[in-house]
Design a protein around this motif. Structure first.
Motif, mmCIF file in Angstrom:
data_model
loop_
_atom_site.group_PDB
_atom_site.id
_atom_site.type_symbol
_atom_site.label_atom_id
_atom_site.label_comp_id
_atom_site.label_asym_id
_atom_site.label_seq_id
_atom_site.Cartn_x
_atom_site.Cartn_y
_atom_site.Cartn_z
ATOM 1 N N PHE A 46 44.911 28.013 58.754
ATOM 2 C CA PHE A 46 44.094 29.198 59.043
ATOM 3 C C PHE A 46 44.785 30.481 58.587
ATOM 4 C CE2 PHE A 46 42.940 32.769 61.819
ATOM 5 C CZ PHE A 46 41.587 32.842 61.530
ATOM 6 N N GLU A 47 46.044 30.679 59.043
ATOM 7 C CA GLU A 47 46.721 31.954 58.800
ATOM 8 C C GLU A 47 47.139 32.142 57.347
ATOM 9 O OE1 GLU A 47 49.977 32.024 61.497
ATOM 10 O OE2 GLU A 47 48.719 32.017 63.292
ATOM 11 N N ASP A 48 47.596 31.044 56.697
ATOM 12 C CA ASP A 48 48.141 31.179 55.352
ATOM 13 C C ASP A 48 47.204 30.703 54.256
ATOM 14 O OD1 ASP A 48 50.606 32.122 56.392
ATOM 15 O OD2 ASP A 48 51.180 30.070 56.874
ATOM 16 N N ARG A 49 46.090 30.088 54.619
ATOM 17 C CA ARG A 49 45.150 29.606 53.606
ATOM 18 C C ARG A 49 43.775 30.248 53.750
ATOM 19 N NH1 ARG A 49 48.955 29.109 50.793
ATOM 20 N NH2 ARG A 49 50.641 27.888 51.720
ATOM 21 N N VAL A 50 43.158 30.088 54.914
ATOM 22 C CA VAL A 50 41.815 30.639 55.113
ATOM 23 C C VAL A 50 41.844 32.165 55.037
ATOM 24 C CG1 VAL A 50 39.862 30.825 56.688
ATOM 25 C CG2 VAL A 50 41.100 28.657 56.496
ATOM 26 N N VAL A 51 42.781 32.774 55.760
ATOM 27 C CA VAL A 51 42.884 34.237 55.750
ATOM 28 C C VAL A 51 43.272 34.738 54.359
ATOM 29 C CG1 VAL A 51 44.147 36.209 56.672
ATOM 30 C CG2 VAL A 51 43.420 34.387 58.213
ATOM 31 N N ALA A 52 44.213 34.051 53.724
ATOM 32 C CA ALA A 52 44.634 34.443 52.372
ATOM 33 C C ALA A 52 43.478 34.329 51.384
ATOM 34 C CB ALA A 52 45.807 33.574 51.914
ATOM 35 N N GLN A 53 42.661 33.281 51.548
ATOM 36 C CA GLN A 53 41.497 33.122 50.678
ATOM 37 C C GLN A 53 40.513 34.279 50.860
ATOM 38 O OE1 GLN A 53 40.772 31.730 47.845
ATOM 39 N NE2 GLN A 53 40.377 29.613 48.454
ATOM 40 N N ASP A 54 40.409 34.773 52.096
ATOM 41 C CA ASP A 54 39.546 35.921 52.367
ATOM 42 C C ASP A 54 40.076 37.165 51.657
ATOM 43 O OD1 ASP A 54 37.441 37.408 53.901
ATOM 44 O OD2 ASP A 54 39.213 38.371 54.777
ATOM 45 N N TYR A 55 41.396 37.352 51.669
ATOM 46 C CA TYR A 55 41.988 38.488 50.958
ATOM 47 C C TYR A 55 41.678 38.404 49.460
ATOM 48 C CZ TYR A 55 44.778 39.250 55.206
ATOM 49 O OH TYR A 55 45.191 39.481 56.502
ATOM 50 N N ILE A 56 41.806 37.202 48.906
ATOM 51 C CA ILE A 56 41.538 37.010 47.474
ATOM 52 C C ILE A 56 40.083 37.322 47.164
ATOM 53 C CG2 ILE A 56 41.418 35.285 45.633
ATOM 54 C CD1 ILE A 56 43.794 33.871 46.987
ATOM 55 N N PHE A 57 39.189 36.853 48.019
ATOM 56 C CA PHE A 57 37.761 37.092 47.820
ATOM 57 C C PHE A 57 37.453 38.588 47.833
ATOM 58 C CE2 PHE A 57 33.554 37.775 49.766
ATOM 59 C CZ PHE A 57 32.745 37.138 48.831
ATOM 60 N N ARG A 58 38.043 39.315 48.777
ATOM 61 C CA ARG A 58 37.789 40.753 48.875
ATOM 62 C C ARG A 58 38.406 41.508 47.701
ATOM 63 N NH1 ARG A 58 39.752 41.360 54.987
ATOM 64 N NH2 ARG A 58 39.503 43.606 54.637
ATOM 65 N N LEU A 59 39.589 41.085 47.266
ATOM 66 C CA LEU A 59 40.204 41.699 46.090
ATOM 67 C C LEU A 59 39.348 41.447 44.843
ATOM 68 C CD1 LEU A 59 43.946 40.771 46.697
ATOM 69 C CD2 LEU A 59 43.054 43.097 46.447
ATOM 70 N N ASN A 60 38.858 40.236 44.732
ATOM 71 C CA ASN A 60 38.003 39.895 43.595
ATOM 72 C C ASN A 60 36.769 40.803 43.546
ATOM 73 O OD1 ASN A 60 37.272 37.727 41.423
ATOM 74 N ND2 ASN A 60 35.450 37.877 42.710
ATOM 75 N N ASN A 61 36.170 41.042 44.704
ATOM 76 C CA ASN A 61 34.987 41.914 44.759
ATOM 77 C C ASN A 61 35.318 43.345 44.326
ATOM 78 O OD1 ASN A 61 33.300 39.879 45.623
ATOM 79 N ND2 ASN A 61 33.437 40.413 47.788
ATOM 80 N N LEU A 62 36.463 43.833 44.761
ATOM 81 C CA LEU A 62 36.855 45.207 44.421
ATOM 82 C C LEU A 62 37.088 45.370 42.923
ATOM 83 C CD1 LEU A 62 39.275 45.913 47.416
ATOM 84 C CD2 LEU A 62 37.126 47.108 46.944
ATOM 85 N N PHE A 63 37.740 44.405 42.305
ATOM 86 C CA PHE A 63 37.982 44.503 40.859
ATOM 87 C C PHE A 63 36.708 44.256 40.057
ATOM 88 C CE2 PHE A 63 42.406 43.742 42.277
ATOM 89 C CZ PHE A 63 42.978 44.860 41.695
ATOM 90 N N GLN A 64 35.816 43.425 40.596
ATOM 91 C CA GLN A 64 34.527 43.235 39.943
ATOM 92 C C GLN A 64 33.725 44.537 39.960
ATOM 93 O OE1 GLN A 64 33.430 40.999 38.109
ATOM 94 N NE2 GLN A 64 34.171 38.975 38.705
ATOM 95 N N GLU A 65 33.829 45.286 41.047
ATOM 96 C CA GLU A 65 33.145 46.581 41.131
ATOM 97 C C GLU A 65 33.685 47.550 40.079
ATOM 98 O OE1 GLU A 65 33.501 48.024 45.091
ATOM 99 O OE2 GLU A 65 32.269 46.423 45.978
ATOM 100 N N LYS A 66 35.006 47.512 39.887
ATOM 101 C CA LYS A 66 35.595 48.365 38.850
ATOM 102 C C LYS A 66 35.037 47.989 37.473
ATOM 103 C CE LYS A 66 40.149 49.480 40.844
ATOM 104 N NZ LYS A 66 40.217 50.911 40.467
ATOM 105 N N ARG A 67 34.949 46.684 37.230
ATOM 106 C CA ARG A 67 34.457 46.209 35.937
ATOM 107 C C ARG A 67 32.992 46.591 35.724
ATOM 108 N NH1 ARG A 67 35.360 39.987 34.417
ATOM 109 N NH2 ARG A 67 37.308 40.780 33.549
ATOM 110 N N LEU A 68 32.190 46.436 36.769
ATOM 111 C CA LEU A 68 30.770 46.776 36.666
ATOM 112 C C LEU A 68 30.565 48.272 36.448
ATOM 113 C CD1 LEU A 68 29.252 44.483 39.458
ATOM 114 C CD2 LEU A 68 28.931 44.264 36.988
ATOM 115 N N PHE A 69 31.344 49.077 37.168
ATOM 116 C CA PHE A 69 31.219 50.543 37.007
ATOM 117 C C PHE A 69 31.577 50.955 35.590
ATOM 118 C CE2 PHE A 69 32.330 54.970 37.242
ATOM 119 C CZ PHE A 69 31.448 55.494 38.188
#
Length: 205
Positions: A46-69
């Motif tokens: 949970f702490e090192d995989r599920v939560v970390a995967q959530d961080y990756i997902f949110r980072l991915n969204n932020l960089f995708q927004e940069k690319r789209l803009f």
């Protein structure tokens, strides 16, 4: 019945009971160890995989927004708020338990994010603004970052699968030990019954 037992039979009965006690104690400690392994594994998943995967997902969204803009407006967004959020997520991700492979990918990600930030700042400070050359560099930097995030996401799946398998094996071992414990207790119990209820058999010989 107990008074009729010889000293030898009393010793045998006591030895059998001592073996039962030691067996129960030993299996209890093994059960506790395997339970702790499973508990730690579940916490790590949970702490090192599920939560970390959530961080990756949110980072991915932020960089995708940069690319789209960049694709829609052909320019850079202000990005101060997004960049602060990115820095926060990177800091949180760095505090999770990283394997050697994850640490390598994470360092690559940090390096590429720093290069992207430097490029963005350089373009904002430049009088020319967004040139074709600058646009190409930004897109290349974003592509490398997306690849780093993808590598980290795949690593999370691999590590999560290994931790789950470890927990499964630990539970299987614990179940086997429990079954062996029952068998040993039955066998030793039968031996004690023979000693108690047939104490004179050995004397008749």
């Amino acid at each position: 019945m107990v008074k009729s037992l010889s000293l030898s039979h009393k010793f045998q009965a006591g030895l059998a009971l001592a073996i039962v006690f030691l067996l129960v104690l030993a299996t209890n400690r093994l059960d506790h160890r395997h339970f702790s392994t499973v508990q730690n594994t579940v916490n790590s998943v949970f702490e090192d995989r599920v939560v970390a995967q959530d961080y990756i997902f949110r980072l991915n969204n932020l960089f995708q927004e940069k690319r789209l803009f960049l694709g829609v407006h052909d320019s850079l967004a202000d990005g101060s708020r997004e960049n602060a959020h990115i820095d926060e997520l990177l800091m949180k991700f760095g505090k999770t338990k990283l394997t050697a492979k994850e640490s390598f990918y994470f360092k690559q990600l940090q390096k590429n994010v720093e290069e992207l930030s430097a490029l963005e700042q350089s373009i904002k400070n430049s009088a020319e603004g967004m040139t074709e050359n600058a646009r190409g560099k930004i897109e290349s930097s974003l592509q490398r970052i997306m690849e780093d995030l993808n590598d980290l996401a795949l690593t999370q799946l691999t590590e999560g699968r290994q931790l789950t398998e470890m927990a499964r094996k630990s539970l299987a071992t614990n179940n086997l030990l429990s079954n062996l414990e029952i068998i040993f207790l039955i066998v030793i119990g039968m031996i004690v019954l023979v000693i108690v209820f047939y104490p004179t058999r050995g004397l008749k010989k």
